[in-house]
Design an enzyme around this catalytic site. Structure first.
Site, PDB file in Angstrom:
ATOM      1  N   ASP B 304       0.436  -0.999   0.065  1.00  0.00           N
ATOM      2  CA  ASP B 304      -0.442  -0.086  -0.071  1.00  0.00           C
ATOM      3  C   ASP B 304       1.152   0.965  -0.205  1.00  0.00           C
ATOM      4  O   ASP B 304       0.281   2.378  -0.517  1.00  0.00           O
ATOM      5  CB  ASP B 304      -0.924   0.153   1.465  1.00  0.00           C
ATOM      6  N   TYR B 388      -9.628  -0.375   2.310  1.00  0.00           N
ATOM      7  CA  TYR B 388      -9.289   0.402   3.766  1.00  0.00           C
ATOM      8  C   TYR B 388      -9.403   1.614   3.857  1.00  0.00           C
ATOM      9  O   TYR B 388      -8.674   1.826   3.626  1.00  0.00           O
ATOM     10  CB  TYR B 388      -8.307  -0.876   4.439  1.00  0.00           C
ATOM     11  N   GLU B 389      -8.813   1.820   5.173  1.00  0.00           N
ATOM     12  CA  GLU B 389      -8.274   2.744   5.798  1.00  0.00           C
ATOM     13  C   GLU B 389      -8.185   2.638   6.824  1.00  0.00           C
ATOM     14  O   GLU B 389      -7.770   1.808   7.548  1.00  0.00           O
ATOM     15  CB  GLU B 389      -9.564   4.105   6.461  1.00  0.00           C
ATOM     16  N   ASP B 592      25.473   4.203  13.723  1.00  0.00           N
ATOM     17  CA  ASP B 592      24.478   4.317  13.372  1.00  0.00           C
ATOM     18  C   ASP B 592      23.175   3.524  12.671  1.00  0.00           C
ATOM     19  O   ASP B 592      23.575   2.902  11.281  1.00  0.00           O
ATOM     20  CB  ASP B 592      24.989   5.473  12.207  1.00  0.00           C
TER      21      ASP B 592
END
Lengths: 682, 682
Positions: B304, B388-389, B592
């Site tokens: 998505d 979908y949300e 890092d």
């Protein structure tokens, strides 16, 4: 809400009223003279009898029976039953080698005795506390767990000792390294456990969370603006006695000394069809094992419900402080040791909360949108188990939730002492030991009727290999359902990799669309393994914690999975659940079953938890699956809804019930409304 | 809040402004003529350069660079960089076999083409839809994933087909059984996948969640009383441009087409010492594999973020509807395909919420009590990924949260057809396939500085047996910490039985009390295994989802773990994270590092999810451990605090800031206040 008049008939599951407790006290005193009251609590009606009455209130109403535990002179413990209406004692049984729950009054006695005991004073002096400062010595009275040197014939507590130079200091920063043992019958210290390596009193400066302490450390932050929660039209629930109705739900709210809140006879009105879901839901036990193997720390594994009681330890809650909005409270009444009444005002809090979005969908092709907000109902209590509080929430969709806060149990530590990884130095001189909080939720299922079957559900990949005709691209997966036919098969653990859930099913009610049985799914993700080893003292005493799930066939009186009387049990044999499971061969297929679920957290302390611990939440869900014909909340009014045809008609006919109270943070305007749901595409 | 004047200097991490996007469009058009704009987004400053500027703003301010992707005539895809101030294109690269993200405009084109395509019309007629009803045929335009028959040279989508007899019906109840494939360059259907077994159109009655549908089914419930949330004195946060300050936190809120919300340069002011925690935090990718192996359903595994974009799909939010209280919104600006500007108003919502109890302690011996309420800050967006949300919340204590709602993807099903367990009939004729939602959170750690080390932490029982001197009672347990020295060691899965967490540590900063490194602990419990098998199409394309955690050494531009351009990748080789991990030998000790965390849910649909799905939440925590010297929230003003000496003095001096707004549910009184915290013991 509960009428006080004598002609009021309580619901058969209502806790005993003050009047009923007083009546029982009179009956028992008359028969047996002076003794100490340990428990006077509702003896719940037999399920068969109550079910008959619930179905048809014209059948005989179950009688009110009191479950009574007393301690008679000489430390003799009696279990009794009293028929309140008849005024008669129907059972009176002397127990041998069993100690009932430790009441608040018993706990409070220990500190006073410790302060005056010469041997304790001697040990305090050895730690560096002058004997004239004994008023600054405190103790956390604890269940002794089980100590094989002292057995269970004598009623004991252990005293975890602390020094508090200033009465308002947080107590837990000057722990002492010895541990007196208190005999409740003789009201005296009978022994003191003294470690081989001694740790003198810490000289560290106190750190405090009270206002004077915070002022000293720089003062309070002043940049929090208020958030107000109001319900100008009142609440959306209705109480009839202790029965609550809210959003198609109906259930009875019980409360006892042991489990605290009990939700009974939970039903859901499904479009006019009142469907049973759970007969009884409660937190039935918990155990908090500590992980330091050095003697006598193995004794720190309190059963907070079985040894102290979530009801007995309940806090009195206050408006706007523990909860916000429009609140309904229920009180709790208990006997005192001497036969008086102790009332905990506002022991249960009932209120609603806005719960964000319930569902939303927007279609970018036509700009139609629906947004509906969620609401939840909270039934809450907070109980203090010596140094923790638990805020328990059980919302309408059935989400048990526990919030751990309070203060860590601490022990003395020398500078540069090696914790051996069994604890963390959270402050100089303060060792907080590793521990677990393991809760047992008792789920007396009634999913569309009493005959239920439990399945374990695991999401698994297809066994067919990648490239095979059945799974060419390798993406196939489904749910493997394992039926628990017998009690023995049900003892199962969590598996996070398969998203394991347990489904309580009614195999007699298949869903018309999915063909699957009506079910409630237990979704629980905080499920650590019991870390004390197999065969250990905790493993023996807390049989319920050996697995995440056990299922038994329903029996009246099988309520508390570590046994009815928990203090000083040896675990040989293991009481409660292991007894009830027997050889494991009993069938639990399509019958009245109880699911026992153990969940919780493993807590490795850190300095952030000291001197007071920010809330750590634990939550789980009981969700309907294949139970409703479709989404059961579509009839909750949306905040906003526009259909494609309404958008095409420039918004004519849209539903707009958007809250007009909310504001933009940095202007006085109320913001743009949803009527133009456009995403900016044109 | 962002000034529009030309002399305003944006923060180097601010998204490109409208003006900047327009400027880039002009520069590109001038150099390359007419083409389709796919992406114009901030090319974030190199970390070394930005860190220098953040530490000392008098060093040169990083220049504003635009990351540009265009599609030129002939389907040619170019990646470019544009230096906005200089007005020059510094990179312009023709890509081969890579397809960039699919924009909303491209998605919207498909349905129109399908309706007019003769072969699609023929298939619709075969399904039982008269050709004059083609306006009632809809399609969900989807990424094609990867289809080896069509490769990746041609820009494709697949069209999941539906019939909608009434324009306002929920679309997903009349799925069609064939699947056209759309060529974006030619703007036409180039093929149709037609199953061997055909499924005619369902004749079932529609079920709808819109008002007319609910009215037909009996109407809305009318028993919900309003809950209002107000902040009469405004909010407790401050915005400076897109930098927010709240309760000792400070961070920058970025936003791009791909990840949506990005939290940058997250610091905490620890008593005057501003300590870095995360350099950058974002949801970096997700994949939704479906579990039905029948062709062509294996293609349903949308990325998505990489294929549609959480920014491009962001909803425009509205006051009192999506959020309540006092809200601050930020808009988002994107280019349109043709070179215009598309603005999503209110793409990000920022607000505070009351969060229940922050900490509480009461002492039953002296009735002293403290209750302090919690507050959280929500930075939220909602994005629609076709059906979908996701409401994404990232609160101040750093709790990423995802709420799944919206509508299930559905497929046609004959009466009595066997789903083979790959899906559920959620409504007659409607098969909702099993699927997973797997999210990848990118955590660019900066815990007390850039050099961090990740450990895996497992709570384990002592190895010493019960009865041994080291573990006589069997209760010993501690934490086993496994250091990830190399990238290869970091590829690890979740283990629920050990309460596994992952600790991001600064081993150069040991806590003065605990001796443990300053750390942030990743506590995540919704961590299903990737169910598509090893070697499967999804496994190859979504390398990040193979394990719950991967750690890599930071590199500029390693942002998106399924690769920069995701549509139509074959997974051979796997792009993104698997490339960056290389042979796994790179050291990640005290350097890092970036932690990639994959979490989510496995969704086995049920009728309760249809026709619209109630919210299903997923949450995880990033918690400070051994980071602060002690509890960092003691200076939050309590609602109520009484010390033992104040209780003894009958309440003189207690702190009572209890909310006076809350009310009893069934009276007009404001209830008893906390001044008498007594539990009823006397």
């Amino acid at each position: 809400m509960v009428a006080a008049s004598s002609d009021f008939l309580p619901h058969p599951l209502d806790p005993l009223s003050k009047e009923e407790i007083q009546s029982v006290i009179g009956i028992v005193k008359k028969a047996h003279g002076e003794l100490l009251f340990n428990v006077i609590s509702l003896h719940e009606p037999r399920k068969a009898e109550l079910t008959k009455w619930l179905e048809n209130p014209s059948t005989p109403r179950p009688t009110r029976i009191a479950d009574v535990v007393v301690i008679a002179p000489g430390g003799k413990v009696y279990d009794g039953l009293v028929d309140i209406a008849l005024g008669s004692i129907t059972k009176w049984e002397l127990l041998d080698g069993l100690q009932p729950i430790i009441t608040m009054e018993e706990l409070m006695a220990v500190e006073h005795v410790c302060r005056k005991d010469p041997k304790v004073i001697e040990q305090c002096e050895f730690s560096g506390i002058p004997k004239e400062n004994m008023d600054k010595v405190y103790c956390d009275p604890w269940t002794i767990g089980y100590d094989e040197r002292h057995g269970n014939k004598v009623r004991l507590q252990q005293a975890l000792m602390y020094y508090r130079p200033n009465v308002d200091d947080c107590q837990y920063q000057y722990p002492l390294d010895f541990c007196p043992i208190y005999d409740a019958e003789r009201n005296e210290i009978i022994a003191i456990d003294i470690p081989k390596v001694r740790r003198p009193l810490s000289k560290m400066q106190a750190i405090n969370y009270h206002p004077a302490g915070v002022e000293k450390a720089g003062g309070y932050r002043n940049n929090l603006k208020p958030i107000n929660i109001t319900q100008p039209e009142g609440v959306s629930f209705k109480m009839t006695g202790r029965e609550i109705e809210w959003q198609n739900w109906k259930f009875h709210i019980g409360f006892n000394y042991r489990e605290g809140i009990i939700l009974n006879n939970i039903t859901f009105n499904d479009k006019g069809n009142v469907r049973p879901i759970f007969y009884r839901l409660s937190l039935a036990e918990m155990v908090v094992p500590y992980g330091n193997p050095e003697h006598p720390h193995q004794r720190k594994h309190a059963f907070d419900l079985g040894e102290y009681g979530a009801g007995y330890m309940a806090n009195s809650l206050t408006l706007g402080c523990d909860c916000k909005g429009s609140i309904h409270y229920l009180d709790a009444d208990f006997p005192t040791r001497a036969g008086g009444i102790r009332t905990i005002k506002n022991a249960i809090c009932i209120h609603e909360e806005d719960d964000g979005i319930l569902f939303k969908h927007s279609d970018f092709r036509d700009d139609s949108v629906i947004v509906t907000r969620a609401r939840k109902l909270i039934i809450q209590q907070i109980f203090t188990a010596a140094n923790y509080e638990y805020a328990i929430q059980q919302d309408g969709t059935i989400q048990p939730e526990i919030k751990l806060t309070g203060i860590l149990n601490t022990y003395a530590m020398d500078p540069n002492e090696d914790t051996h990884g069994w604890g963390t130095q959270v402050y100089p001189g303060v060792n907080a030991h590793n521990h677990q909080h393991l809760f047992c939720l008792r789920i007396d299922a009634n999913v569309d009727g009493p005959n239920n079957t439990v399945f374990m559900a695991d999401a698994v990949a297809s066994e067919a290999p990648v490239g095979s005709p059945e799974n060419y691209y390798g993406n196939a997966f489904s749910v493997k359902r394992t039926k628990f036919s017998t009690v023995g098969q049900s003892a199962t653990d969590y598996d996070g990799t398969t998203s394991r859930t347990w489904d309580i099913c009614n195999t007699n009610k298949l869903h018309p669309y999915s063909g699957k049985p009506a079910s409630y799914k237990l979704v629980s993700r905080e499920v650590p393994r019991l870390l004390p080893k197999e065969g250990s003292l905790v493993w023996k005493r807390a049989g319920f914690a050996r697995h995440a799930v056990h299922v038994t066939r329903y029996q009246d009186d099988q309520l508390w999975p570590a046994g009815r009387h928990v203090p000083q049990t040896s675990g040989e044999p293991s009481l409660g659940l292991p007894e009830w499971m027997g050889d494991g061969s009993e069938s639990i297929d399509n019958t009245d079953v109880v699911l026992w679920h153990t969940f919780g957290v493993t807590h490795i302390p850190a300095p952030e938890d000291f001197p007071i611990m920010p809330v750590e939440p634990i939550t789980l869900l009981l969700r309907p699956r294949n139970f409703f014909s479709n989404n059961p909340v579509m009839d909750v009014p949306p905040s906003f809804c526009s259909t494609p045809s309404q958008v095409a008609a420039n918004g004519v006919g849209v539903t707009n019930a958007t809250d007009k109270i909310s504001k933009l943070a940095f202007t006085n305007g109320s913001g743009d409304c949803c009527t133009n749901g456009t995403n900016g595409l044109s």
